[in-house]
Design a protein around this motif. Structure first.
Motif, PDB file in Angstrom:
ATOM      1  N   SER A   1       0.709  -6.618   0.124  1.00  0.00           N
ATOM      2  CA  SER A   1       2.090  -6.720   0.612  1.00  0.00           C
ATOM      3  C   SER A   1       2.998  -7.171  -0.523  1.00  0.00           C
ATOM      4  N   MET A   2       4.250  -6.733  -0.469  1.00  0.00           N
ATOM      5  CA  MET A   2       5.256  -7.205  -1.409  1.00  0.00           C
ATOM      6  C   MET A   2       6.519  -7.565  -0.642  1.00  0.00           C
ATOM      7  N   ALA A   3       7.348  -8.400  -1.256  1.00  0.00           N
ATOM      8  CA  ALA A   3       8.572  -8.851  -0.607  1.00  0.00           C
ATOM      9  C   ALA A   3       9.489  -7.671  -0.316  1.00  0.00           C
ATOM     10  N   GLU A   4      10.249  -7.824   0.748  1.00  0.00           N
ATOM     11  CA  GLU A   4      11.149  -6.748   1.173  1.00  0.00           C
ATOM     12  C   GLU A   4      12.082  -6.318   0.042  1.00  0.00           C
ATOM     13  N   LYS A   5      12.610  -7.291  -0.700  1.00  0.00           N
ATOM     14  CA  LYS A   5      13.562  -6.968  -1.766  1.00  0.00           C
ATOM     15  C   LYS A   5      12.897  -6.133  -2.842  1.00  0.00           C
TER      16      LYS A   5
ATOM     17  N   GLU B   1       9.000   8.366   0.048  1.00  0.00           N
ATOM     18  CA  GLU B   1       8.165   9.516  -0.312  1.00  0.00           C
ATOM     19  C   GLU B   1       8.159   9.743  -1.817  1.00  0.00           C
ATOM     20  N   GLU B   2       9.340   9.659  -2.426  1.00  0.00           N
ATOM     21  CA  GLU B   2       9.428   9.850  -3.874  1.00  0.00           C
ATOM     22  C   GLU B   2       8.773   8.704  -4.631  1.00  0.00           C
ATOM     23  N   ALA B   3       8.869   7.490  -4.074  1.00  0.00           N
ATOM     24  CA  ALA B   3       8.211   6.347  -4.715  1.00  0.00           C
ATOM     25  C   ALA B   3       6.702   6.555  -4.753  1.00  0.00           C
ATOM     26  N   ILE B   4       6.152   7.073  -3.649  1.00  0.00           N
ATOM     27  CA  ILE B   4       4.703   7.332  -3.588  1.00  0.00           C
ATOM     28  C   ILE B   4       4.317   8.412  -4.593  1.00  0.00           C
ATOM     29  N   LYS B   5       5.130   9.471  -4.684  1.00  0.00           N
ATOM     30  CA  LYS B   5       4.815  10.572  -5.589  1.00  0.00           C
ATOM     31  C   LYS B   5       4.975  10.176  -7.063  1.00  0.00           C
ATOM     32  N   SER B   6       6.005   9.385  -7.348  1.00  0.00           N
ATOM     33  CA  SER B   6       6.386   9.126  -8.742  1.00  0.00           C
ATOM     34  C   SER B   6       5.816   7.843  -9.321  1.00  0.00           C
TER      35      SER B   6
ATOM     36  N   VAL C   1       0.308   4.956   0.481  1.00  0.00           N
ATOM     37  CA  VAL C   1       1.013   4.628   1.721  1.00  0.00           C
ATOM     38  C   VAL C   1       1.919   3.424   1.467  1.00  0.00           C
ATOM     39  N   ILE C   2       3.182   3.537   1.892  1.00  0.00           N
ATOM     40  CA  ILE C   2       4.107   2.398   1.908  1.00  0.00           C
ATOM     41  C   ILE C   2       4.655   2.300   3.323  1.00  0.00           C
ATOM     42  N   SER C   3       4.452   1.163   3.958  1.00  0.00           N
ATOM     43  CA  SER C   3       4.913   0.994   5.339  1.00  0.00           C
ATOM     44  C   SER C   3       6.434   1.086   5.401  1.00  0.00           C
ATOM     45  N   GLY C   4       6.909   1.736   6.446  1.00  0.00           N
ATOM     46  CA  GLY C   4       8.348   1.836   6.645  1.00  0.00           C
ATOM     47  C   GLY C   4       8.919   0.695   7.452  1.00  0.00           C
ATOM     48  N   MET C   5       8.102  -0.347   7.696  1.00  0.00           N
ATOM     49  CA  MET C   5       8.544  -1.478   8.510  1.00  0.00           C
ATOM     50  C   MET C   5       8.346  -2.783   7.746  1.00  0.00           C
ATOM     51  N   VAL C   6       9.205  -3.739   8.029  1.00  0.00           N
ATOM     52  CA  VAL C   6       9.106  -5.075   7.445  1.00  0.00           C
ATOM     53  C   VAL C   6       8.482  -6.012   8.467  1.00  0.00           C
TER      54      VAL C   6
ATOM     55  N   VAL D   1       6.536  -6.037   3.096  1.00  0.00           N
ATOM     56  CA  VAL D   1       6.229  -4.641   3.389  1.00  0.00           C
ATOM     57  C   VAL D   1       4.792  -4.374   2.945  1.00  0.00           C
ATOM     58  N   SER D   2       4.025  -3.700   3.782  1.00  0.00           N
ATOM     59  CA  SER D   2       2.613  -3.430   3.481  1.00  0.00           C
ATOM     60  C   SER D   2       2.474  -2.133   2.682  1.00  0.00           C
ATOM     61  N   LEU D   3       1.555  -2.141   1.736  1.00  0.00           N
ATOM     62  CA  LEU D   3       1.260  -0.970   0.920  1.00  0.00           C
ATOM     63  C   LEU D   3      -0.251  -0.755   0.865  1.00  0.00           C
ATOM     64  N   ARG D   4      -0.634   0.481   0.568  1.00  0.00           N
ATOM     65  CA  ARG D   4      -2.058   0.793   0.406  1.00  0.00           C
ATOM     66  C   ARG D   4      -2.256   1.593  -0.873  1.00  0.00           C
TER      67      ARG D   4
END
Length: 371
Positions: A203-207, A220-225, A247-252, A259-262
């Motif tokens: 997880s990382m901070a919302e900001k 989507e672009e963040a995941i690709k790039s 995967v980057i969660s779209g929810m806080v 925000v959760s990431l995988r």
């Protein structure tokens, strides 16, 4: 004589007061933007691509155990065999029922055909013809039911062979030959983990997540790039293969504000273990960052401050920072602007309202005085 002593004492007191008001020598710096490449660590939990609990679908005694704990297993491999005798007998009964139903249907068909001929010749009534038709439909339904029971019996017999649904690594099991098992048991027979790829959840901070989306335009672009990321294992070693965020969660999370990431890491050698923990290392660029030394800050009640120099006097200034994992610097997110002058070292020893002068500038003045 007394007057002379008094005069000297008075002059000495004025000199001490002037000395107290003299600016103190401190290293100062002007805050300027610079392009910064960051390497940030996040604690992650590791999980295999699939962690499957293997459970029996029928009840009975285990007659064979075909799997070794910790061994590699293939999809479809038989791990356990449950006593098949009662299920073979049930299948044979179902097959006999199908044969009986087929014979009954054949008899009902012959009877119906005969009734139809007799009805055409007006030998029997419409009631007798309809009765024969209903008997035929009933025989058809009985055959369908018998075939369904046969398929159920075949499935039950197939379920006596407990197979792995995935390729993976077998876990530990406490079940041995002779153990009574069933579909209602709370404990699985065994777990099979597909560890060919390993997922690292963090997880990382919302900001910080918003900064990523701002940098790349969208999730989507963040995941690709996003560039490849590294993994630091518990022993401090860097995992030899890099992974990528998929995967980057779209929810806080309302509780943690994160925000959760995988991230996905290849694990062909099986070095990473499901259920373990590690540090995900993200490297990315932050152009135009305001970077200051950590020595230029001090902390009070979990809030970070620095001393801004205004007209030669220190002013305590609260700032919001992005902590870099190098133990040396902070990136200032708010509280300072380009061109501000701060005390670069020794902030913890200062207090607001102190007169300061740049250390380098004062040394130059001393050198000129010597000349």
């Amino acid at each position: 004589m007394a007057l002379t002593i008094l005069t000297l004492s008075s002059c000495g007191g004025e000199k001490s007061e002037n000395q107290a008001e003299a600016p103190q020598e401190y290293p100062l710096m002007s805050v300027k933007p610079e392009d910064k490449s960051l390497s940030v660590k996040y604690t992650a939990v590791l999980e295999g691509r699939q962690d499957v609990e293997i459970r029996p679908e029928v009840s009975g005694l285990i007659t064979k155990v075909n799997v070794e704990e910790g061994a590699k297993v293939k999809k479809g491999q038989v791990l356990f065999v449950i006593d098949q005798v009662p299920y073979r007998a049930a299948l044979q009964r179902a097959q006999a029922s199908v044969a009986t139903a087929e014979a009954n249907l054949a008899n009902a068909k012959l009877s119906l055909e005969g009734k139809e001929e007799l009805f055409k010749e007006k030998v029997i009534s419409d009631f007798e013809l309809r009765t024969a038709q209903n008997a035929y439909r009933s025989a058809e339904a009985a055959l369908l039911q018998a075939k369904a029971e046969q398929r159920s019996a075949e499935n039950d017999l197939s379920y006596t062979e407990v197979k792995s649904p995935v390729d993976g690594i077998a876990g530990m099991t406490s079940f041995r030959i002779g153990a009574l098992v069933g579909p209602t048991m709370s404990e699985p027979l065994i777990n099979v983990s597909d560890n060919s790829d390993m997922y690292a959840y963090f997880s990382m901070a919302e900001k910080q997540a918003l900064e990523l989306t701002s940098q790349y335009g969208s999730l989507e672009e963040a995941i690709k790039s996003f560039p490849p990321i590294s993994l630091e294992m518990k022993d401090g070693q860097i995992y030899q293969q890099q992974g990528h965020i998929d995967v980057i969660s779209g929810m806080v999370d309302k509780t943690t504000g994160t925000v959760s990431l995988r991230a996905n890491f290849p694990n062909e050698g099986g070095q990473l273990l499901s259920g373990g923990s590690a540090n995900v290392i993200l490297s990315y660029d932050r152009p135009g960052s305001l970077v200051i030394p950590q020595e230029a800050t001090y902390e009070i009640q979990n809030k970070i401050f620095t001393y801004k120099v205004v007209d030669g006097t220190t002013v305590s200034t609260p700032i919001e920072v992005f902590k870099i994992n190098d133990g040396k610097e902070y990136i200032v997110l708010s509280g300072l602007s380009e061109g501000d002058t701060i005390v670069a070292e020794g902030a913890g020893l200062l207090k607001a309202g102190t007169k300061v002068t740049p250390m380098k500038e004062k040394k130059n003045q001393n050198e000129e005085a010597k000349k």
